[in-house]
Design a protein around this motif. Sequence first.
Motif, PDB file in Angstrom:
ATOM      1  N   GLY A 149      -8.317 -23.151 -10.660  1.00 35.43           N
ATOM      2  CA  GLY A 149      -7.869 -24.444 -10.166  1.00 35.43           C
ATOM      3  C   GLY A 149      -8.289 -25.584 -11.078  1.00 35.43           C
ATOM      4  N   ARG A 150      -9.494 -25.470 -11.715  1.00 30.99           N
ATOM      5  CA  ARG A 150      -9.946 -26.536 -12.619  1.00 30.99           C
ATOM      6  C   ARG A 150      -9.092 -26.583 -13.880  1.00 30.99           C
ATOM      7  NH1 ARG A 150     -15.141 -24.778 -10.807  1.00 30.99           N
ATOM      8  NH2 ARG A 150     -15.363 -23.389 -12.583  1.00 30.99           N
ATOM      9  N   ARG A 151      -8.503 -25.462 -14.224  1.00 29.79           N
ATOM     10  CA  ARG A 151      -7.660 -25.413 -15.422  1.00 29.79           C
ATOM     11  C   ARG A 151      -6.173 -25.514 -15.077  1.00 29.79           C
ATOM     12  NH1 ARG A 151     -12.036 -22.200 -16.226  1.00 29.79           N
ATOM     13  NH2 ARG A 151     -13.041 -22.182 -18.264  1.00 29.79           N
ATOM     14  N   ALA A 152      -5.859 -25.682 -13.784  1.00 29.54           N
ATOM     15  CA  ALA A 152      -4.458 -25.622 -13.374  1.00 29.54           C
ATOM     16  C   ALA A 152      -3.632 -26.756 -13.939  1.00 29.54           C
ATOM     17  CB  ALA A 152      -4.368 -25.653 -11.841  1.00 29.54           C
ATOM     18  N   LEU A 175      -8.981  -6.199 -20.746  1.00 24.17           N
ATOM     19  CA  LEU A 175      -7.948  -5.856 -19.764  1.00 24.17           C
ATOM     20  C   LEU A 175      -7.414  -7.152 -19.145  1.00 24.17           C
ATOM     21  CD1 LEU A 175      -6.375  -3.780 -18.042  1.00 24.17           C
ATOM     22  CD2 LEU A 175      -8.232  -3.905 -16.369  1.00 24.17           C
ATOM     23  N   PRO A 176      -6.213  -7.608 -19.569  1.00 29.60           N
ATOM     24  CA  PRO A 176      -5.634  -8.820 -18.949  1.00 29.60           C
ATOM     25  C   PRO A 176      -5.122  -8.517 -17.542  1.00 29.60           C
ATOM     26  CG  PRO A 176      -4.103  -7.905 -20.562  1.00 29.60           C
ATOM     27  CD  PRO A 176      -5.360  -7.080 -20.668  1.00 29.60           C
ATOM     28  N   ILE A 177      -5.362  -9.463 -16.605  1.00 31.10           N
ATOM     29  CA  ILE A 177      -4.888  -9.351 -15.221  1.00 31.10           C
ATOM     30  C   ILE A 177      -3.769 -10.363 -15.028  1.00 31.10           C
ATOM     31  CG2 ILE A 177      -5.493  -9.509 -12.781  1.00 31.10           C
ATOM     32  CD1 ILE A 177      -8.328  -8.817 -13.512  1.00 31.10           C
ATOM     33  N   LYS A 178      -2.572  -9.869 -14.841  1.00 34.20           N
ATOM     34  CA  LYS A 178      -1.406 -10.742 -14.699  1.00 34.20           C
ATOM     35  C   LYS A 178      -1.315 -11.267 -13.267  1.00 34.20           C
ATOM     36  CE  LYS A 178       1.201  -8.131 -18.170  1.00 34.20           C
ATOM     37  NZ  LYS A 178       2.427  -7.347 -18.436  1.00 34.20           N
ATOM     38  N   GLU A 179      -1.105 -12.553 -13.161  1.00 33.76           N
ATOM     39  CA  GLU A 179      -0.905 -13.208 -11.855  1.00 33.76           C
ATOM     40  C   GLU A 179      -1.989 -12.787 -10.861  1.00 33.76           C
ATOM     41  OE1 GLU A 179       2.970 -12.493 -10.412  1.00 33.76           O
ATOM     42  OE2 GLU A 179       3.992 -13.334 -12.156  1.00 33.76           O
ATOM     43  N   PHE A 180      -3.202 -13.198 -11.148  1.00 33.57           N
ATOM     44  CA  PHE A 180      -4.324 -12.827 -10.288  1.00 33.57           C
ATOM     45  C   PHE A 180      -4.123 -13.389  -8.873  1.00 33.57           C
ATOM     46  CE2 PHE A 180      -8.458 -13.584  -8.369  1.00 33.57           C
ATOM     47  CZ  PHE A 180      -8.985 -12.306  -8.439  1.00 33.57           C
ATOM     48  N   SER A 181      -4.265 -12.510  -7.853  1.00 32.64           N
ATOM     49  CA  SER A 181      -4.072 -12.900  -6.448  1.00 32.64           C
ATOM     50  C   SER A 181      -4.862 -11.946  -5.576  1.00 32.64           C
ATOM     51  CB  SER A 181      -2.581 -12.870  -6.069  1.00 32.64           C
ATOM     52  OG  SER A 181      -2.098 -11.557  -6.146  1.00 32.64           O
ATOM     53  N   LEU A 182      -4.609 -12.031  -4.257  1.00 34.92           N
ATOM     54  CA  LEU A 182      -5.322 -11.167  -3.329  1.00 34.92           C
ATOM     55  C   LEU A 182      -5.011  -9.699  -3.581  1.00 34.92           C
ATOM     56  CD1 LEU A 182      -7.116 -10.969  -0.784  1.00 34.92           C
ATOM     57  CD2 LEU A 182      -5.032 -11.162   0.595  1.00 34.92           C
ATOM     58  N   LEU A 224     -19.266  -5.554 -18.247  1.00 36.16           N
ATOM     59  CA  LEU A 224     -18.009  -6.246 -17.917  1.00 36.16           C
ATOM     60  C   LEU A 224     -18.267  -7.700 -17.536  1.00 36.16           C
ATOM     61  CD1 LEU A 224     -16.027  -3.633 -15.788  1.00 36.16           C
ATOM     62  CD2 LEU A 224     -15.383  -4.554 -18.003  1.00 36.16           C
ATOM     63  N   SER A 225     -17.372  -8.572 -18.004  1.00 37.13           N
ATOM     64  CA  SER A 225     -17.424  -9.998 -17.661  1.00 37.13           C
ATOM     65  C   SER A 225     -16.003 -10.522 -17.622  1.00 37.13           C
ATOM     66  CB  SER A 225     -18.267 -10.778 -18.679  1.00 37.13           C
ATOM     67  OG  SER A 225     -17.688 -10.675 -19.975  1.00 37.13           O
ATOM     68  N   LEU A 226     -15.854 -11.744 -17.081  1.00 34.21           N
ATOM     69  CA  LEU A 226     -14.536 -12.368 -16.925  1.00 34.21           C
ATOM     70  C   LEU A 226     -14.370 -13.490 -17.933  1.00 34.21           C
ATOM     71  CD1 LEU A 226     -14.221 -12.706 -13.043  1.00 34.21           C
ATOM     72  CD2 LEU A 226     -12.757 -11.342 -14.516  1.00 34.21           C
ATOM     73  N   GLN A 227     -13.149 -13.604 -18.489  1.00 34.91           N
ATOM     74  CA  GLN A 227     -12.784 -14.717 -19.353  1.00 34.91           C
ATOM     75  C   GLN A 227     -11.531 -15.360 -18.788  1.00 34.91           C
ATOM     76  OE1 GLN A 227     -12.335 -13.468 -23.403  1.00 34.91           O
ATOM     77  NE2 GLN A 227     -14.530 -13.128 -23.742  1.00 34.91           N
ATOM     78  N   ILE A 228     -11.548 -16.681 -18.637  1.00 38.26           N
ATOM     79  CA  ILE A 228     -10.407 -17.437 -18.116  1.00 38.26           C
ATOM     80  C   ILE A 228      -9.891 -18.329 -19.224  1.00 38.26           C
ATOM     81  CG2 ILE A 228      -9.616 -19.067 -16.366  1.00 38.26           C
ATOM     82  CD1 ILE A 228     -11.893 -18.103 -14.602  1.00 38.26           C
ATOM     83  N   GLY A 229      -8.614 -18.165 -19.587  1.00 39.76           N
ATOM     84  CA  GLY A 229      -8.018 -18.936 -20.654  1.00 39.76           C
ATOM     85  C   GLY A 229      -7.558 -20.301 -20.206  1.00 39.76           C
ATOM     86  N   SER A 289      -5.071 -17.676 -17.512  1.00 37.43           N
ATOM     87  CA  SER A 289      -4.994 -16.222 -17.573  1.00 37.43           C
ATOM     88  C   SER A 289      -6.394 -15.637 -17.391  1.00 37.43           C
ATOM     89  CB  SER A 289      -4.403 -15.780 -18.914  1.00 37.43           C
ATOM     90  OG  SER A 289      -5.230 -16.222 -19.981  1.00 37.43           O
ATOM     91  N   VAL A 290      -6.481 -14.469 -16.736  1.00 35.53           N
ATOM     92  CA  VAL A 290      -7.743 -13.811 -16.426  1.00 35.53           C
ATOM     93  C   VAL A 290      -7.818 -12.515 -17.227  1.00 35.53           C
ATOM     94  CG1 VAL A 290      -9.188 -12.832 -14.615  1.00 35.53           C
ATOM     95  CG2 VAL A 290      -7.753 -14.825 -14.132  1.00 35.53           C
TER      96      VAL A 290
END
Length: 1267
Positions: free
Chosen positions: A1022-1025, A979-986, A930-935, A939-940
């Motif tokens: 934040g860098r892509r915000a 697996l897309p994670i919608k609105e990533f938060s706490l 498993l790894s993370l991709q940030i669009g 999007s996560v």
Amino acid sequence: MEERYEHKTKTRIQEVVRTKLDDKYVREEPMIRGPKFLVRLRSHMVFENTPVKIVCTVEGFPMPVVKCNKLLPPVLLSLSCYLFFAPASMLPKIHYTKIHITFLDTFGPVFATEGESATLSATMTLEPNLANLQPEAQWYRDDTRLFDSKWVKIETGRGFSKLTLPNLYKDDEGLYTLRMVTKGGTAEHSAFVSVADGPPPVPAAPGAPMDIEIHDANRDYVIVSWKPPNTTTEGPILGYFVDKCEVGTENWTQCNDHPIKICKYPVSGLFEGHSFYFRVRAVNSHGISKPSRMSDPITAMDPTEFERLHAKRLGGRLDIVSYYDEVEGKPPGVPSGINASETDRTYVVLSWKAPAYTSRAPMWYYIEKCMADSGAWQRVNTQVPIRSPRYAVFDLAEGKQYKFRVLSANIYGTSEPSEPTGPIQTQELKGVPSAPGQVIATRETDTSVLIQWAPPKEPNNLIGYYIDQCVQGSKNWTSANHKPHKNTRFVVSGLTTGETYVFRVQAINELGLSDESQESAPLTVKAALTTPSAPYDIALLYCDGHSMILNWKKPLRSGGAKIKEYYVDKRRSGTTMWREVHIPPFTERVYKVENLTEGAVYQFHVYAANLAGLGPASKHSEDFTCDPWTMPEPGPAYDLTFCEVRDNSLVVEWQKPVYTGSGPITGYHVEYAKKGTANWITANEKAASHRFLKVTGLEVGTTYVFRVRAVNAAGVGMASMASDPVTAKAVAGSQEVSCVVDEKSGDIVLSFESCQINEDHSHTHTHIPYKEDFGTYSVSVTNTEGVSSSYTISNEELAKMLALSYDIRHPVIPLKSELAYKILERGRMRFWLQAEEISSNVTYKFFANNKELSGADMGHDVATGIIEFIMDHFTEENEGTYTCQITDGGGKAQSSLVLIGDVFCKSLCPFSRLPLMSLFTTGPHFSEFLSLQIGDDCSVTLVCKVANLKKESVFHWFREDTEIIPDVKPDLGSGVCKLPIKEFSLKTAGIYKATISDDRGKDMSQINISGKGKHDLYFSCGRRASAAELVINCTATGIQLQCHMKYYTSEMNITWYHGETKLSHSDKIVIGGTPTMATMEVVEPVEKDKGKYSIVITDPENSHKRTLDLSGDDRGKVVGGLPDVVTIMEKKTLSLTCTVCGDPKPQVSWLKNGSEYVVSLDQGRFASLTIKGVSMEDSGRYTMIVQNKYGGESVDIVVSVYRHGEKIPEAKPTLTPKTIIPPKLPIEIPQPKTQPAPSAAPSTPSPAAPKAALGRGVKSPTPSRRK
């Protein structure tokens, strides 16, 4: 001879008996006996209006109290009675018995809450304690005598008195004093009782009012007054509700429809002859308080009604009550002396002198009033006749001048009017008092502080003061008193010793509280300094013929400071002049007085001094003769002290004698005797070699005195001066010293818990690392009632504790098995070991070739003691030494495993030279974990890749062991699963897992995106915000700054600034946002809120900043002047004027009924709307809009038109808040909507008729008063 001797003996005895009997009767004469009438009262018959003297003679001891009760018929109206008291001539001269009262147990300050109960009690000794001469117990609250009632219960007996407050209200707060009154004087004790507000009915509601009083009760009205509560943390009080309840019922009704703002209210409309209770409730923006304590019952009745009643006693229990009969007569005379005894804003209480009146016909009064500058008299009381010469006139105008006059009347006519009063002006509302002056706090005791302040310069009918206290450095203000205090001095009790406080004061009147005074200087709570008491028991320790060595006991009270100096004076015995021995003072209590005359007799006294000054002189010493000491025995010991006082034992300590005699001192004997006796008992038959001794075998609760004698070869020496009395009784709650080995540190700890200090526990401990440290250890707590203890450690006990201490300091965690390994599927390796026992707080580390290993596949099992680490992708590169280090509490353990060379190869490949990859599984597995991709849109997505699949293979997603069902099924054909994670938060952070399984096996991969992983993800987002520039948006409550972003969450590292000041979320600054926007709102902005605002978004590499300048933005505003509702008669001219502001100057437009048509357009500082000759069609809701390029606001006004002759409609305004208009360029002027033509007759004027045309211009530079 024997008979003669017997006869003489009997004769002598009889004479002695006769003499004693005479003495007996003489002594019995002044003894106590009850009162008795020697000459009784006799009947008298006298003429009317003639004085009479009634005489009687009584006896008794002490002097009886004589009272005269008069039971006379109404006809003897002018009869005067005299009482002449003539004691019998045989009574001796009376001397009052002096009763000495000593308080034993007294009551201290009480801190309670409304609804609770409190008891104040005191016990005392009386000397002499005579059954029929007991003192009278009187209880006072703030100098007001208290008696048994519903709210106060008093119980007094022989040697005690108790006061109980069963249901506390704030009315009960105050200084309570118990006075024991005797013929010879009084003894008293006082303490403060504080009553705080109880829990409010709703949060932040005010406290209940207090001190309800009823004034000027008449047949149909009363005046109720009260005192307002303190508001330290609650909101300001908006007003009060007054309730009434008829006696005998429980139905409380509200007297006023709207809250009244002053603490006085006239309640009218009462039923004559009925009795009522009253109570008051306070109101603020949060709700209504609990009701106050209800008043005493009051009857609505004419005060002169009782003067018309007459009673005749017929004998027994029957009375005849009658009214005066109405007989013929003439009208009464003219009243006189009319004046205003009380004035208020809306009423005046008048009182006058009744005319001379002899008729028995009822008389009443009429009151007339007029304005001071007119002669139009108007009768006030037309419905209710006034029978008392005192009446309250209501419904007067505030601040106006009136004149009043009174007429008397009966059934035969009305008198002429009295002389009118001078101009009487009703009061104007002056407002609350000004703030009190400087507040000064001074020390008093170790738990109280004296507060003094200057009264306000503008008292405005001052009621009292509230005092607030706060610990320095905090903002938690609390009330020191909950009932207004009248004086400018107050003692704040219940403070913490050693804590530093600041104080402030507020003045209060019937309108409310003033501003707070300036805070006092910080003050630390300590006892106030006083001079010390006198030293005592001066003793002579040695004399050589030319000098004397003196010793004395230190004062019982030091005055709150250390005693720094002593002064000694001397004089020759028989003389009166004292002379200083040595002008420079000294600090020790042993002093050598030199230059004395041999053979002379001297006396000495001593003074003690501290920072507060010089205390009183001690009682002079006994006569000391200056003769040299030559005896071979030792001199006296001195300074006897006590410690470890228990029920049956105590320890005595002393100082060795100054004079040792002919040889060295070899020991000491301790003697003791019960207080008040001379029967000295030696405590130790064998002389003690040290200067302390534990005396046992004492009686519990018995008081003793002690003395010490030193011993040398010549014998036993002089006895020391007797010690102060000490009672063999342990201090309540006292503990003994305990000796243990600390289970964590291994220290040998002597522990002692004190029972008389503020802290929860007081422990003294010491490290004992050497074998030579055995012996007796003692502890004593200063500033207590002798709290002390000791413990003896033997050599054997110390050796055992040292051995246990070593084991604790060097603990080892025992292992069941050393570090081992196990080969898992797909080339993974499991390292593990097992301990005998581990706790949940165990920590451990794994190392490979001295490099620490980390990862999520590390864990332990407390139940089995197994600790393991799983390494993925174990290859030939991982050859080396593996180590596990364990720490659990104070224990440690370490185990290593060597996998090098042949051992490494044989461990992994038991079958000769098989390659390592042959150990991989043949079932489904993850080829990419498993790894993370940030669009680009922040999007996560979680991504992994699986291999070696077949048709039956099943893939699952999990978060925190809870399965996730995605919207799109995994693509097992390509092997890539997302697996897309919608609105990533706490809420969406945590440990994610993916599993692939079929009948050949199962594989799992997981990733942790909580903690550090979560913050790294925020920074990446934040860098892509791609934050946009700040924009402004006006809301209904203020100004909102917005920063649009591709992705936003409140957990991102975002900071708002006003200039250089960092902003935080509060009621004034509201920080928030949406998934695509960060916002910051300034609620109700003011002038100081102008300036530059900026937002800073920070990630590990750099930061991004956006700025917006609000220095010149000033939207259009309506300053004031417009009413909420306007009521106007038809054909009159309507003019609405108000003041507007804004930069640049705003444009003003008027609308009717929201959007019917544009009524007017105006621009500038003033805006007005004028409609000449209004008609019924002009009624409606008018809206004024003020707007410039920065925005604006709109205000609604309701206009109601009525016809001539009709009743003026009641104005019921609906409070509509101002509507804020956001900035919009160019400014859009609202246009009227197209309306269908009205179906009314042609003669009916329409909204566009000429008479409704608008006139522009300023009516007045000052807008009309808003009602």
